[in-house]
Design a protein around this motif. Sequence first.
Motif, PDB file in Angstrom:
ATOM      1  N   ASP A 106      -5.605   7.522  -7.381  1.00  0.00           N
ATOM      2  CA  ASP A 106      -5.554   6.029  -7.475  1.00  0.00           C
ATOM      3  C   ASP A 106      -3.950   5.474  -7.631  1.00  0.00           C
ATOM      4  O   ASP A 106      -2.626   6.414  -7.536  1.00  0.00           O
ATOM      5  CB  ASP A 106      -6.695   5.344  -8.316  1.00  0.00           C
ATOM      6  CG  ASP A 106      -5.906   6.482  -9.938  1.00  0.00           C
ATOM      7  OD1 ASP A 106      -6.991   6.742 -10.811  1.00  0.00           O
ATOM      8  OD2 ASP A 106      -4.727   6.827  -9.933  1.00  0.00           O
ATOM      9  N   ARG A 110      -6.798   0.956   0.587  1.00  0.00           N
ATOM     10  CA  ARG A 110      -7.653  -0.832   0.946  1.00  0.00           C
ATOM     11  C   ARG A 110      -6.963  -0.622   2.253  1.00  0.00           C
ATOM     12  O   ARG A 110      -6.233  -1.801   2.638  1.00  0.00           O
ATOM     13  CB  ARG A 110      -7.569  -0.806  -0.014  1.00  0.00           C
ATOM     14  CG  ARG A 110      -8.450  -2.635  -0.470  1.00  0.00           C
ATOM     15  CD  ARG A 110      -8.553  -2.632  -1.598  1.00  0.00           C
ATOM     16  NE  ARG A 110      -7.704  -2.715  -2.458  1.00  0.00           N
ATOM     17  CZ  ARG A 110      -7.317  -3.621  -2.777  1.00  0.00           C
ATOM     18  NH1 ARG A 110      -7.467  -4.829  -1.275  1.00  0.00           N
ATOM     19  NH2 ARG A 110      -5.567  -4.835  -3.302  1.00  0.00           N
ATOM     20  N   GLY A 111      -7.728  -1.550   2.793  1.00  0.00           N
ATOM     21  CA  GLY A 111      -7.689  -2.480   4.168  1.00  0.00           C
ATOM     22  C   GLY A 111      -7.086  -1.403   5.229  1.00  0.00           C
ATOM     23  O   GLY A 111      -6.964  -1.717   6.265  1.00  0.00           O
ATOM     24  N   ARG A 153       0.679  -1.302   0.207  1.00  0.00           N
ATOM     25  CA  ARG A 153      -0.023   0.180   0.312  1.00  0.00           C
ATOM     26  C   ARG A 153       0.798   1.239   0.168  1.00  0.00           C
ATOM     27  O   ARG A 153       0.792   2.146  -0.718  1.00  0.00           O
ATOM     28  CB  ARG A 153      -1.145   0.208   1.009  1.00  0.00           C
ATOM     29  CG  ARG A 153      -2.047  -1.374   1.761  1.00  0.00           C
ATOM     30  CD  ARG A 153      -2.676  -1.211  -0.161  1.00  0.00           C
ATOM     31  NE  ARG A 153      -3.503  -2.518   0.904  1.00  0.00           N
ATOM     32  CZ  ARG A 153      -4.001  -3.664   0.251  1.00  0.00           C
ATOM     33  NH1 ARG A 153      -2.432  -4.199  -0.837  1.00  0.00           N
ATOM     34  NH2 ARG A 153      -4.428  -4.309   0.870  1.00  0.00           N
TER      35      ARG A 153
END
Length: 386
Positions: free
Chosen positions: A372, A314-315, A277
Amino acid sequence: MADTGEPAPDALQQRLERILLGGRRKYTRLEVAEKAGVPEVRSRRLWRALGFATVDDDEVVFTDADIEAIRTADQLMHSGLIDPSIELAVTRALGQHLSRLAEWQVHMLWTMITENKDVGTSERQIARLVDRLLPELEQVQNFVWRRHLAAYAGRAFAATDEDLSARTEVVGFVDMVGYTRLTRQIGEDELSAVLDRFEFLATEVVAEHHGRIVKMIGDEVLFVADSAVDAAEIALTLSERADTDETLPGVRAGMAAGRILSRFGDVYGSVVNIAARLTSTARPGTILVDKELATELAGFDIYEVRARRPVSVRGYNRLRPSSLRRAQERPSGMFASSQQLAAEMLGLTPGIAPAPDASAPAPDEVEDATADSSPPRPRSKRRRRR
């Protein structure tokens, strides 16, 4: 073992099969199981786990070498070295890794034959070439395997109180910026050259600094290192060399430290996910590290570790990354004295920037947490390819 499920081989393929498989195909699957003394169901499971196509009971596709291989694999499983619960997982890992190696070697051989007219003038000559090269390939592979086995065994037995499958290490990703766009701008040959150069550079740098490559994932390398300094040197050196290499795009990196699960040559766990990430949020030419690794590296004067604002990925809602750079050399002599005087007049400590407001990071340190993973445009030195 033989690959199956293919059309009837031609003359050249038959020649090569006899060389590579150690003889002619003359047994069915049931005959192999019987002669090897291995239950038929078990032999079928092992065959599938190795990645080979299922064959009908009456197909004659196996050789004497297949019988010996099945027998040896069965004996290895029963020796106690491999736990029965992971038998198929071990077999799958072996099949997957060797399959990739075999594919690369065949491609290399085919390229040599097609690009050198003197080598592939006849099927007989090609067969003789393979027959000559096969023992040399086996010898090199055996040597490399034993060297890696010795190196890993040395690390393992030096820390006998540590669980080898779950240990504390640094995980890092380094990927090429603008790779997707690059694939649309250049041909296959040039793309292959870029990937080869990146793999060569990554392999060299990781080995120089005592790390280990887990895998190459297209435009990205995943590595692990036992120490924070080794990991930092890998990421920094790879970034520096890529930056000065006119054949490569720039790179970015993300690293995290902590407990990881090692399983059949791959690594798993939250530390791996965090490193991935961080890489996806890093700007070109930057290296981001997690809080644990930043704390370890902050004690070394040769590095500059600067906290960044939290990011949401994400996460993970609020990752707290830090940027990693080499520390700038401090000036000396008369120039240093003048800086000292200016700093005293301004009420600043020389050589140390004022602590930034955590809620308002410096402009050059801001990451776009909502963007992104698509990287920005390549640096100007790459644009000449257009």
